[in-house]
Enzyme design. Structure first.
Site, PDB file in Angstrom:
ATOM      1  NE  ARG A  69      -2.335  -1.318   3.556  1.00 34.00           N
ATOM      2  CZ  ARG A  69      -1.749  -0.581   4.486  1.00 34.00           C
ATOM      3  NH1 ARG A  69      -1.759   0.747   4.397  1.00 34.00           N
ATOM      4  NH2 ARG A  69      -1.176  -1.126   5.535  1.00 34.00           N
ATOM      5  CE1 TYR A 197       0.202  -5.720  -1.820  1.00 33.37           C
ATOM      6  CE2 TYR A 197      -0.950  -3.797  -0.954  1.00 33.37           C
ATOM      7  CZ  TYR A 197      -0.396  -5.054  -0.770  1.00 33.37           C
ATOM      8  OH  TYR A 197      -0.459  -5.647   0.459  1.00 33.37           O
ATOM      9  CE  LYS A 206      -6.200  -3.510   4.523  1.00 34.51           C
ATOM     10  NZ  LYS A 206      -6.449  -4.075   5.844  1.00 34.51           N
ATOM     11  CG  HIS A 226      -7.087  -2.952  10.076  1.00 31.12           C
ATOM     12  ND1 HIS A 226      -5.779  -2.533  10.196  1.00 31.12           N
ATOM     13  CD2 HIS A 226      -7.068  -3.956   9.168  1.00 31.12           C
ATOM     14  CE1 HIS A 226      -5.012  -3.249   9.397  1.00 31.12           C
ATOM     15  NE2 HIS A 226      -5.768  -4.123   8.767  1.00 31.12           N
ATOM     16  CB  SER A 248      -0.798  -4.051   7.775  1.00 33.94           C
ATOM     17  OG  SER A 248      -1.802  -3.110   7.560  1.00 33.94           O
ATOM     18  CB  CYS A 250       0.623  -6.905  13.859  1.00 36.63           C
ATOM     19  SG  CYS A 250       1.738  -5.525  13.622  1.00 36.63           S
ATOM     20  CG  ASP A 275      -7.552  -7.096   6.846  1.00 36.83           C
ATOM     21  OD1 ASP A 275      -6.644  -6.805   7.652  1.00 36.83           O
ATOM     22  OD2 ASP A 275      -7.778  -6.448   5.814  1.00 36.83           O
ATOM     23  NE  ARG A 366      -0.036  -8.722   2.010  1.00 37.82           N
ATOM     24  CZ  ARG A 366      -0.777  -8.117   2.935  1.00 37.82           C
ATOM     25  NH1 ARG A 366      -1.922  -8.628   3.328  1.00 37.82           N
ATOM     26  NH2 ARG A 366      -0.369  -6.994   3.499  1.00 37.82           N
TER      27      ARG A 366
END
Ligand code: OXD
Ligand code: MN
Length: 607
Positions: A69, A197, A206, A226, A248, A250, A275, A366
Site C-alpha cells: 500500500r 497492488y 481497505k 481493522h 497490518s 502483526c 482483517d 501474499r
C-alpha cells in the site's frame, strides 16, 4: 428506473473516460473464472503452478515498485480539509477528480474494461453493501472474485438503483508519479489509478470496507474496523467471540486461525474473519460483528505448518500467490515457510539460490484464498446477523512498554487505550520498516474521516449499547534485554484470550495498575508452558518511566487534533498521567478537570 440503470449509466461514463476496446461484465460464474484465468495466463498476469501439488493455484509477480500500500499517495477528498483530519492526506474533490480523471482518460485504449459488481458482507445481511468496480486488471478481477461475493449475487442484493459504491480503478502506467488512491466519502466513490497492488487496487477491501464504510457507519450508527474476528469454543460447547485490531502484518490471520496448545484439549477456535469487522448494535444490547470479506489476503512470509497450519491447509488449492518464490517443481516458497529450497525463481522472476543471501519472496508476499477453504472457518462466518462480541482487543508490535495483556477500566478508558495504540511499521505499506508510530485502533491508514471524530464515534457507540464488549490491550511482541521475544506467541496466545474471556465472565484475577487491569501471575493458565517466573514477570510488568514517556508522546499525537479531540479522550489522558504521577499533558485544555482514579497499588508498576 430499472435496478441496474444507475450502474449502467456510471459504467458508460467510466468507459467514455477510459475508452477501452471492450467492456466485459463479470457474472461471478465458474465458467467465467476458467475463461478469465486462461486469459490471465495467456497475457502473463498469472503463471500456472504445479497442478498436482497446488491445484487451481497461480502465481502473480508485481512490478518491484508496486508491492505494498502506498499511504503517501492515498487521499481523503472531502470538501473541507478538516473533515479528513491531520492524519490523512487531503485533496480538494474537484482537483482530485481532475487529476485522477486526467490520468484515467484514454488509459484503457486497446484494452478490456471489466465491470465487477460485488457484495461486501453476508448475502441477506442488513450490514451488507454493494460496490461496483471497473478495472483493466485481470489480476484484480480474479482477486476480487475470491475476496468478495462477485457478480450476479451482488446485483441481487442492490437495495436501490443508486445504493452502490462507485469504484473506478485503472492500472495506468504504474508510475508512482501518476498513482493516486482517492476517496470521496460524500459521493460514495473511490478513484484509484497507477497501482495493481491489493490494498490500492482491490477497492472492496481497505478503500470501501474501511475508509468509505467507516464514514457511512458514523452517520448510520455502526463501525468499520481493522479487526479479525474469532470464536473460542470451550469444552462445554459454549462459544464466545472476540474481535481484535492489530496493524497490518502483526498476526491477525494467525490469531484468527490459531490451534489451541496441547494442554487445552477440548477447546476449539473458529475463524470468522482475519482483517475487517463491521460492527453494529444488536437488539440484545450487545455489539455484533460480520466479516465483510469472502476470502483471505494474507501475508505469506512467516506462515508455516508450525505458525499457522490452518492457513497452510487453506492455501493448497484455488489460491493466487503474489510475489512468492517459485520452486523448481512449480511449487511456492517464502521465508519462514520451511527450510529453503536450494534454488528457484525469486519474486522478481530472477534465478535464486539459498546461498545468495537475497530474499526469495518479497516480505509483503501474499496469498489470496477463499475463506470457505479454511479448516477452522466458523459455521457463523456468513451469518447475516453476525456474531456477538464478548471482547475487543487492541494490539501492536512493541518490543518494550506494553504488557502481554491488560484490561481497560471501562468502555471509555478502552477507547482511550485504542487511541494510544502504537506499533512498529511493517512491509505491508511502502516506507521504512520497524519504526514505532502511533496507529490508533490500527486504523491510522484506514480512517476515512477526521480521527478525532472517529474517537468520538467510538465513545458514542459505547453509550448506545447496554452490554458493550470489554476492551483489552495485548502485546505478543515484547522483547527481553537479550532482544529475544518473551512470549512464544501463535497458539499460546489462546492463554491470554482465555484470561480475557474469564474477565468477561466475572472470573480471572487482575491487579489494578495505573494503565489498567493486569493479570496476576497466577491468573494466566500456563499449563504445559515452560515460562520461567522472571520472564512472566517481565511480560506483565509496566514500567512507570516508560509509560510516562509514552504518555507524553501520546499527548503530542492527540494535540494534533486540537479542539476537535473529544474532551473525554483528553480527560482519560489526564487521568492516566495522574495515576502515573509526574508528566504534563500538552494537549490543549477545554476545561473539565481529570477525574483521577485511585492510584494503583500494583507491585508490577515500578515507580
Ligand atoms: C492488508 C493490510 O492487506 O492491512 O490487510 O495491509
Ligand atoms: Mn489489514
Amino acid at each position: 428506473m430499472s435496478k441496474r440503470s444507475a450502474i449502467e449509466a456510471w459504467v458508460d461514463d467510466a468507459a467514455r473516460r477510459a475508452r477501452p476496446e471492450r467492456v466485459v461484465w463479470c457474472d461471478g460464474s465458474e465458467a467465467e473464472k476458467e475463461r478469465l484465468t486462461a486469459e490471465a495466463v495467456r497475457t502473463g498476469a498469472l503463471a500456472p503452478l504445479n497442478p498436482k501439488k497446488l491445484p487451481g493455484c497461480f502465481l502473480h509477480r508485481s512490478p518491484p515498485h508496486d508491492v505494498a500500500r502506498t499511504e503517501k499517495l492515498t487521499f481523503i477528498c472531502t470538501p473541507k480539509k478538516e473533515d479528513a483530519g491531520p492524519t490523512n492526506n487531503w485533496m480538494d474533490p474537484a482537483e482530485a477528480y481532475k487529476r485522477v480523471g486526467g490520468i484515467f482518460a484514454g488509459s484503457m485504449k486497446g484494452r478490456t474494461m471489466y465491470v465487477i459488481p460485488f457484495l461486501m458482507g453476508p448475502p441477506g445481511s442488513p450490514a451488507a453493501r454493494v460496490g461496483v468496480q471497473v478495472t483493466d486488471s485481470l489480476y484484480v478481477v480474479l482477486n476480487m472474485r475470491i475476496m468478495t461475493r462477485m457478480g450476479n449475487a451482488a446485483l441481487e442484493e442492490l437495495s436501490a438503483p443508486d445504493a452502490f459504491t462507485r469504484c473506478l480503478h485503472g492500472t495506468g502506467d504504474l508510475d508512482l508519479a501518476r498513482r493516486f488512491i482517492c476517496h470521496f466519502p460524500q459521493d460514495n466513490a473511490i478513484w484509484s489509478v497507477g497501482s495493481g497492488y491489493g490494498g490500492n487496487a482491490l477497492l472492496g477491501k481497505k478503500c470501501l470496507a474501511l475508509r468509505i464504510a467507516g464514514f457511512l457507519g458514523r452517520s448510520e450508527g455502526w463501525m468499520a474496523e481493522h479487526m479479525m474476528i474469532v470464536g473460542i469454543e470451550a469444552p462445554s460447547g459454549e462459544t464466545h467471540y472476540i474481535a481484535g485490531a492489530f496493524p497490518s502484518s502483526c498476526g491477525k490471520t494467525n490469531l484468527a486461525m490459531l490451534i489451541p496448545p496441547a494442554a487445552f484439549e477440548g477447546y476449539k477456535v473458529w475463524t470468522v474473519g482475519d482483517d475487517i469487522a463491521w460492527i453494529r448494535p444488536g437488539a440484545d444490547g450487545r455489539l455484533w460483528a460480520v466479516n465483510p470479506e469472502a476470502g483471505f489476503f494474507g501475508v505469506a512470509p512467516g506462515t508455516s505448518r508450525k505458525t499457522n497450519p490452518n492457513a497452510m491447509a487453506m492455501i493448497q488449492k484455488n489460491t493466487i500467490y503474489t510475489n512468492v518464490l517459485k520452486t523448481l517443481d512449480d511449487g511456492v516458497w517464502w521465508e519462514g515457510m520451511s527450510d529453503p529450497p536450494a534454488s528457484g525463481t525469486d519474486w522478481q522472476g530472477r534465478p535464486w539460490t539459498s546461498a545468495s543471501g537475497e530474499k526469495g519472496a518479497h516480505p509483503n508476499a501474499r496469498f489470496t484464498a477463499p475463506a470457505a477453504q479454511c479448516p477452522s472457518i466458523s459455521k457463523h462466518w456468513q451469518d447475516p446477523a453476525g456474531v456477538p462480541l464478548s471482547a475487543i482487543l487492541f494490539g501492536g508490535r512493541r518490543a518494550r512498554l506494553a504488557p502481554l495483556i491488560y484490561e481497560s477500566f471501562d468502555w471509555n478508558h478502552g477507547v482511550f487505550v485504542g487511541s494510544s495504540m502504537a506499533s512498529e511499521t511493517t512491509a505491508a505499506a511502502a516506507g521504512q520498516v520497524g519504526v514505532v508510530r502511533r496507529d490508533p485502533m490500527a486504523m491510522l491508514p484506514f480512517c476515512g474521516y477526521n480521527m478525532a471524530d472517529y474517537f468520538g464515534h467510538w465513545l458514542a457507540m459505547g453509550r448506545r449499547v447496554k452490554n458493550p464488549p470489554k476492551i483489552f490491550h495485548v502485546n505478543w511482541f515484547r522483547k527481553g534485554a537479550d532482544g529475544a521475544f518473551l512470549w512464544p506467541g501463535y497458539g499460546e496466545n489462546l492463554r491470554a484470550l482465555l484470561w480475557a474471556l474469564d474477565r468477561c465472565h466475572g472470573k480471572g484475577q487482575a491487579q489494578e495498575t495505573p494503565i489498567g487491569l493486569v493479570p496476576t501471575a497466577k491468573a494466566l493458565n500456563l499449563k504445559g508452558l515452560d515460562l520461567p517466573t522472571d520472564r512472566l514477570e517481565a511480560l506483565l510488568a509496566a514500567d512507570a518511566d516508560d509509560w510516562r514517556t509514552d504518555a507524553a508522546d501520546h499527548a503530542q499525537f492527540l494535540a494534533r487534533f486540537g479542539k476537535r479531540l473529544p474532551p473525554e479522550i483528553r480527560r482519560q489522558h489526564q487521568a492516566l498521567v495522574h495515576r502515573l504521577g509526574r508528566v504534563s499533558t500538552p494537549a490543549p485544555s477545554t476545561g473539565g478537570a481529570a477525574k483521577p482514579r485511585k492510584k494503583g497499588k500494583s507491585r508490577t508498576v515500578k515507580n
